[in-house]
Structure formats: structure tokens, C-alpha cells
Design a protein around this motif. Sequence first.
Motif, mmCIF file in Angstrom:
data_model
loop_
_atom_site.group_PDB
_atom_site.id
_atom_site.type_symbol
_atom_site.label_atom_id
_atom_site.label_comp_id
_atom_site.label_asym_id
_atom_site.label_seq_id
_atom_site.Cartn_x
_atom_site.Cartn_y
_atom_site.Cartn_z
ATOM 1 N N UNK A 393 0.829 -1.210 0.000
ATOM 2 C CA UNK A 393 0.000 0.000 0.000
ATOM 3 C C UNK A 393 0.863 1.259 0.000
ATOM 4 N N UNK A 394 1.910 1.262 0.825
ATOM 5 C CA UNK A 394 2.794 2.431 0.883
ATOM 6 C C UNK A 394 3.493 2.666 -0.457
ATOM 7 N N UNK A 395 4.020 1.597 -1.048
ATOM 8 C CA UNK A 395 4.690 1.728 -2.347
ATOM 9 C C UNK A 395 3.707 2.205 -3.412
ATOM 10 N N UNK A 396 2.500 1.627 -3.420
ATOM 11 C CA UNK A 396 1.489 2.006 -4.404
ATOM 12 C C UNK A 396 1.034 3.446 -4.258
ATOM 13 N N UNK A 397 0.907 3.926 -3.011
ATOM 14 C CA UNK A 397 0.503 5.320 -2.782
ATOM 15 C C UNK A 397 1.538 6.297 -3.330
ATOM 16 N N UNK A 398 2.801 6.006 -3.077
ATOM 17 C CA UNK A 398 3.869 6.897 -3.551
ATOM 18 C C UNK A 398 3.902 6.925 -5.075
ATOM 19 N N UNK A 399 3.900 5.736 -5.695
ATOM 20 C CA UNK A 399 3.958 5.665 -7.159
ATOM 21 C C UNK A 399 2.718 6.287 -7.790
ATOM 22 N N UNK A 400 1.535 5.929 -7.265
ATOM 23 C CA UNK A 400 0.289 6.427 -7.848
ATOM 24 C C UNK A 400 0.150 7.932 -7.761
ATOM 25 N N UNK A 401 0.585 8.507 -6.641
ATOM 26 C CA UNK A 401 0.512 9.971 -6.496
ATOM 27 C C UNK A 401 1.370 10.659 -7.544
ATOM 28 N N UNK A 402 2.565 10.159 -7.735
ATOM 29 C CA UNK A 402 3.460 10.778 -8.716
ATOM 30 C C UNK A 402 2.951 10.590 -10.137
ATOM 31 N N UNK A 403 2.503 9.360 -10.473
ATOM 32 C CA UNK A 403 2.017 9.094 -11.831
ATOM 33 C C UNK A 403 0.767 9.917 -12.135
ATOM 34 N N UNK A 404 -0.165 10.006 -11.176
ATOM 35 C CA UNK A 404 -1.396 10.763 -11.403
ATOM 36 C C UNK A 404 -1.132 12.246 -11.590
ATOM 37 N N UNK A 405 -0.256 12.777 -10.769
ATOM 38 C CA UNK A 405 0.107 14.196 -10.886
ATOM 39 C C UNK A 405 0.800 14.465 -12.214
ATOM 40 N N UNK A 406 1.764 13.605 -12.573
ATOM 41 C CA UNK A 406 2.491 13.788 -13.831
ATOM 42 C C UNK A 406 1.550 13.687 -15.026
ATOM 43 N N UNK A 427 -6.810 13.236 -2.675
ATOM 44 C CA UNK A 427 -8.050 13.172 -1.889
ATOM 45 C C UNK A 427 -7.768 12.642 -0.490
ATOM 46 N N UNK A 428 -8.145 13.408 0.528
ATOM 47 C CA UNK A 428 -7.855 13.014 1.905
ATOM 48 C C UNK A 428 -8.557 11.704 2.257
ATOM 49 N N UNK A 429 -9.800 11.562 1.802
ATOM 50 C CA UNK A 429 -10.560 10.352 2.125
ATOM 51 C C UNK A 429 -9.971 9.098 1.515
ATOM 52 N N UNK A 430 -9.183 9.259 0.438
ATOM 53 C CA UNK A 430 -8.615 8.094 -0.239
ATOM 54 C C UNK A 430 -7.715 7.297 0.691
ATOM 55 N N UNK A 431 -6.900 7.983 1.471
ATOM 56 C CA UNK A 431 -5.972 7.300 2.367
ATOM 57 C C UNK A 431 -6.721 6.439 3.380
ATOM 58 N N UNK A 432 -7.793 6.986 3.944
ATOM 59 C CA UNK A 432 -8.572 6.235 4.933
ATOM 60 C C UNK A 432 -9.255 5.031 4.299
ATOM 61 N N UNK A 433 -9.810 5.226 3.093
ATOM 62 C CA UNK A 433 -10.496 4.123 2.408
ATOM 63 C C UNK A 433 -9.510 3.013 2.066
ATOM 64 N N UNK A 434 -8.359 3.391 1.544
ATOM 65 C CA UNK A 434 -7.359 2.385 1.178
ATOM 66 C C UNK A 434 -6.848 1.638 2.405
ATOM 67 N N UNK A 435 -6.678 2.353 3.522
ATOM 68 C CA UNK A 435 -6.215 1.697 4.742
ATOM 69 C C UNK A 435 -7.237 0.679 5.238
ATOM 70 N N UNK A 436 -8.518 1.078 5.226
ATOM 71 C CA UNK A 436 -9.563 0.148 5.647
ATOM 72 C C UNK A 436 -9.693 -1.042 4.715
ATOM 73 N N UNK A 437 -9.647 -0.759 3.421
ATOM 74 C CA UNK A 437 -9.754 -1.846 2.443
ATOM 75 C C UNK A 437 -8.576 -2.802 2.551
#
Length: 465
Positions: A393-406, A427-437
Motif C-alpha cells: 500500500x505504501x509503495x502504491x501510494x507513492x507511485x500512484x501519487x506521482x504518476x497521477x500528478x504527472x 483526496x484526503x478520504x482516499x488514504x482512509x479508504x485504502x487503509x480500511x480496504x
Amino acid sequence: MSRPLSEHIPSILVVTLSAAFGVCLLETTGVLAELISADSVTGSSDTVAVMLQIVASVFIAIAVYVGAIVTANTFATIIAGRTRTIALYRLIGSSAAAQRRAVAREGLAVGAVGSLLGALIGTGTTVALISVSVATGLMPTANYRFIEPVIALPIVAVMLTTWLASWIGSRRVLHVSPIQATGGAVEKSLDEAAGNRGRNVVAVVFFAFGGALLVLGMIIGMVNPVGVLVGVVGGLFSFTGVVLGSQLVMPVALRLTGRMFGRSAPARLAAENAVRYPERSSRTTIGLVIGITLVTMFAVCVETYQVIIREAQKTNPEVYQGVDQMLGVTVVVFSVLMGFSALIAAVGMVNNISLSVLQRTRELGFLRALGFTARQVREMILAESAQLTIAATLVGLVLGTFYGWAGAQSLLGSITGSPGLVLPSVPVGLLAILAGAAAVLTLVASVAPSRRATRVVPVAALAVQ
């Protein structure tokens, strides 16, 4: 050696989702193109037409790439679990070439069935989405076209990549001697994986080269939207570098997360298991990394996309008159894409962890024979699965944030009234949803297979062939 198709239901499900993802991507893009072209303001813009063609090309590339990586990873997990069985066939006289052809035939059959099912599901999803959007007034009524020749591309690509994945995955069988059939599973240790210098160098080069292309794409995107195509190539190269070097990347993340689960015997053993065989850990987690990266990428992209459009609208309201409906439709489309991405992540994670646990029956039986209780074994598997999930999840969040922004920056950096370089909008809610999922995924993926594995009598588990 050929197995009945029923034994490949998890693989077929992954292939089906990959194909459905690709088909839905292309069909929703086509409908969005029709809608924007019919608009009195945006439809007359040559820039908008170019952007739509670019976005369609980007989605094709993403769909084909995701299908290839996910199916290749799933089949590699299956082949890893069959190493002993294949070696036994070789021990009694079967040739390595014959075993490899049998595996390839299975891969082709799985790819064909999954791709056709995916085409039906993807088209059905798109039709349902558009029907609901029209019924709720989000989109105008029109004769939207869904089935176009271009949707054959992800169908054929996923089928062929599944076949290719089975062929590549079976390559490891050629390096297993028949006498190894009497030994344990063939998995590379951390030192062996780190010593694979050729693959590691290629991984670093791909990642660095891809990162440079992503930056270049954003720079080009400040003057022309074609920069997003450069960025897509960069994203594919950089993520391929992550996949190739996952046996080096994931142990670092796993060591950090392993310290979160205390010093009990199950927790310590789980921490060691997660990094002892990096190939196994990377196969288990890469599907979730892909899913989290996709979900985050689409979420950050659409948020940043809206920020850029809103800022441009403030300075040029006449140019962006009526753009609100387009933004609404775009958000819906990206929400569907995030849903497919989440499904791919969920199925890939559950499938690979389940296979990994069931393929380790001998290992778990040995622990039981040494005195571990069934509860301790389940705690170890749960802790190990949690480590893998958190790290992915941590690796995916870092990569996805950069790819989406770029992606958003390189596509919209040159539009009229563009605010220039903006910060990524997460999106702030995304982090909470991903953590729960991720927490739910960990439970689903580990509890059921660990219960089945621990029900086996230790002596019987040690005798598993």
C-alpha cells in the motif's frame, strides 16, 4: 501435466478483470469523446479533439500493460507452486520442453476464456454506467456506440500476454533438475536475489530512464498535450523497473513494516519469512501494488485535473463555459476506473496470498511439528500478510501519487489559462479508504487458507509431495 480448466478459476478471474478493465476503458473513452464532440463549446476545439485521441491512446497502453503484468504475476505464482510436480514428471522421463508446452497450452486456454468473459463484463459495465448517467440527467440522451473494433486490442493483448506469461513463468522449470523433485520448493533467497546483478541493473536503468521521461513529459506538456504520451512511456518504463527490481524494493519496505507487530515468536517469524524469500514476497505483493497504484493514480489525476480546469476557468470563463457537465462525467468515468483497479488489486492479492499459503503446507507442517500451535501459525500468517499489505500500500501510494500528478500536469499544462505547474492534489478520504480496504483484504486473504493449512495433521503435511 495439463490440468483441468476448473483448477484455473482464480487465474481466469484475474484475466477476466484485466480484459474487462481494458474494454471498459476504451468504451467509456469513446462515449466521452462523442459527448464532448457534440458540445457546442468544446466540440469545436481542435485541442480537445487531440486530447481525446491522446487519452484514448493512454488508456489503451494502460489496459494492455496492466493486463500483462497482473496475468504474468498470477501465472508465475502458479508455476512456482508446481515446481516439485513438474520435476517429478521429469524424473520419470518427461522432457522439459514437453512440460513447458503443456503449461503454455494452459495459459492460452485461460487467456482465451478470461478475455472473452472480460469483454462481456466490460461492455455490460459500460452500458450500465451510461444508462444510469442518462437516467439521472448527468449525460444527455444519445445513440452512444459501445462495441467498436478497437476493443479487440485489449482482448487479444490480454489473451496473448497470459499465454506469454505462462511460457515465461515455465522457464524456471528448465533450471530444475529431476533430482530436485525430492527436495523442497525452489525459491531464491534474499542473497541470491540480490546477487542477480543483470536483472538488478536493468531494473535500475528502467526506473531511472522512466523517471526522466516522466519529468520530460511534464515539461513538454507545458506547451503541448502530446507530452502526456512521453509521460506514459516513462511511467511504463519506471513501473517495469519497479516490477523487475521488486525483490530488492519490497524487502526494504517489509523490514520497516515488520517492526510494527511486536516481538512475539509468530511476529518475528513472520517478519523473517517476509524478507527471506523476496521472489515469493514480491509475487504476492506486486498485484496489490499495481491496484493501489492505479487507484491512487486515477484519484490524484482527476483531482489535479479539476484543480487545473477550475483555475483556468477563473481566468477565462468564456472559454470554459459549460465545462461543469464535462467535469461531472469525467469524475464518473474515473470513479469506474478506480473501481476496476480496486477489484484487480483485491483479486490479485487474495489469489496470490491464498496460493502462497497453500503451497507452503510442508513449511507450516514443520512448524507444527516443532511445537507451534495452530493459533500461532495463523497469527504468523496474518502478521506476514499484514506486512505485505502495508508495504504494498505504501509503495502504491507513492507511485500512484506521482504518476497521477504527472499525467494531469503533462496533459493539461498547455491549456488556455493554465496555472502552470501545480502541486499534486491527493483526496484526503482516499488514504482512509485504502487503509480500511487493505485491512479487510489482509483478513480475507489470510484467514481462510491458513485455517485450511493448519487443519492438516503435521505428519501428513510433512509428507506432501
